[in-house]
Scaffold this active site. Sequence first.
Site, PDB file in Angstrom:
ATOM      1  N   SER A  34       0.879  -1.222  -0.073  1.00  0.00           N
ATOM      2  CA  SER A  34      -0.042  -0.043   0.036  1.00  0.00           C
ATOM      3  C   SER A  34       1.012   1.151   0.042  1.00  0.00           C
ATOM      4  O   SER A  34       1.782   1.469  -0.763  1.00  0.00           O
ATOM      5  CB  SER A  34      -0.921  -0.105   1.128  1.00  0.00           C
ATOM      6  OG  SER A  34      -1.976   0.677   1.132  1.00  0.00           O
TER       7      SER A  34
ATOM      8  N   HIS B 290      -7.588  -0.253  -1.141  1.00  0.00           N
ATOM      9  CA  HIS B 290      -7.595  -1.533  -1.880  1.00  0.00           C
ATOM     10  C   HIS B 290      -8.782  -2.127  -2.420  1.00  0.00           C
ATOM     11  O   HIS B 290      -8.849  -3.366  -2.366  1.00  0.00           O
ATOM     12  CB  HIS B 290      -6.583  -2.477  -1.334  1.00  0.00           C
ATOM     13  CG  HIS B 290      -5.410  -1.790  -0.912  1.00  0.00           C
ATOM     14  ND1 HIS B 290      -4.489  -1.114  -1.711  1.00  0.00           N
ATOM     15  CD2 HIS B 290      -4.676  -1.609   0.351  1.00  0.00           C
ATOM     16  CE1 HIS B 290      -3.531  -0.468  -1.075  1.00  0.00           C
ATOM     17  NE2 HIS B 290      -3.635  -0.663   0.153  1.00  0.00           N
TER      18      HIS B 290
END
Length: 310
Positions: free
Chosen positions: A86, A195
């Site tokens: 991430s 996400h």
Amino acid sequence: MSTVLTFPGQGAQRAGMLHALPAHPLIAATLDEASTVLGRDARSLDDAAALRSTVAVQLCLLIAGVAFARLLAHLTRPPEMVAGLSIGAYPAAVAAGALDFGDAVRLVELRGRLMETAYPHGYGMLAIIGLTQPDLQPLIDLVNTPATPLFLANLNDLTQLVVAGAQAALQRIDVLAREHGARRCEMLQVAVPSHCPLLAEPAAELARAFASVPTHAPHCVYLSSTIARPLWRGDLIAADLAHNMARPVRWRDTMEVARERGARLAIEMPGGSVLTRLAAGACSQWNAVSADEHRLDDLVWLSDRESVAN
């Protein structure tokens, strides 16, 4: 054989993480560089009150990761591979030479603000331990509705998955997952639904910001954790960074690629050890260590030993 530096994502932050970095001129220079770009003291970002902000959290993880990676490269050698989960992809790209640090600071500040503005409250992420993707996906499909969106976000390991969505959906999947055999469910310290498609619009806006930022071919292997393969062009890395907030993380697959490419030492940058535990569980053929849990001189020794082995 080679070394892969891993950079953790949101949820790994902790109060005082920038102040806990080693006292070294390279660390101080990195903090000063970030402060100049931000127009405020970067050291003010890591207290408990500041870390309630997604912007501060992401900046802290970027700054800490870049600072420690710079120091490690100075004391031993640059890494052969980097991978970030991430927000961790940003310091990974800086460490690989694909993105300038000052540009990364500006982009990460924008990234955090876009995510925070899109979902100021009522959303989050839940880790589910003990179910496989085929076990969990039907439960997600059962909960996911326009009113209670829910998506599979992270495939960290075979039985360590993360879902993202509305709080009501997270509460429902928590109950269902436990009923279907999950050993543990844990809310992450993430206030946005990362996400998943809920962040497609902020990702598109961030991509537009990347259009005016120069990127470069990496000088080491940059592993994308969204597609679990190396990227060698600056423009592809820029697209990967811009859109990773809206795409699932394939961390286990990414570490498998690192292993296949010869990585035998994985060093996790500040601030946590989640990636270290995942790496150790995924492969018994390498050594996985955390910067937060090992002395700096031990990390240098391990890296130098790996270099000799090569």
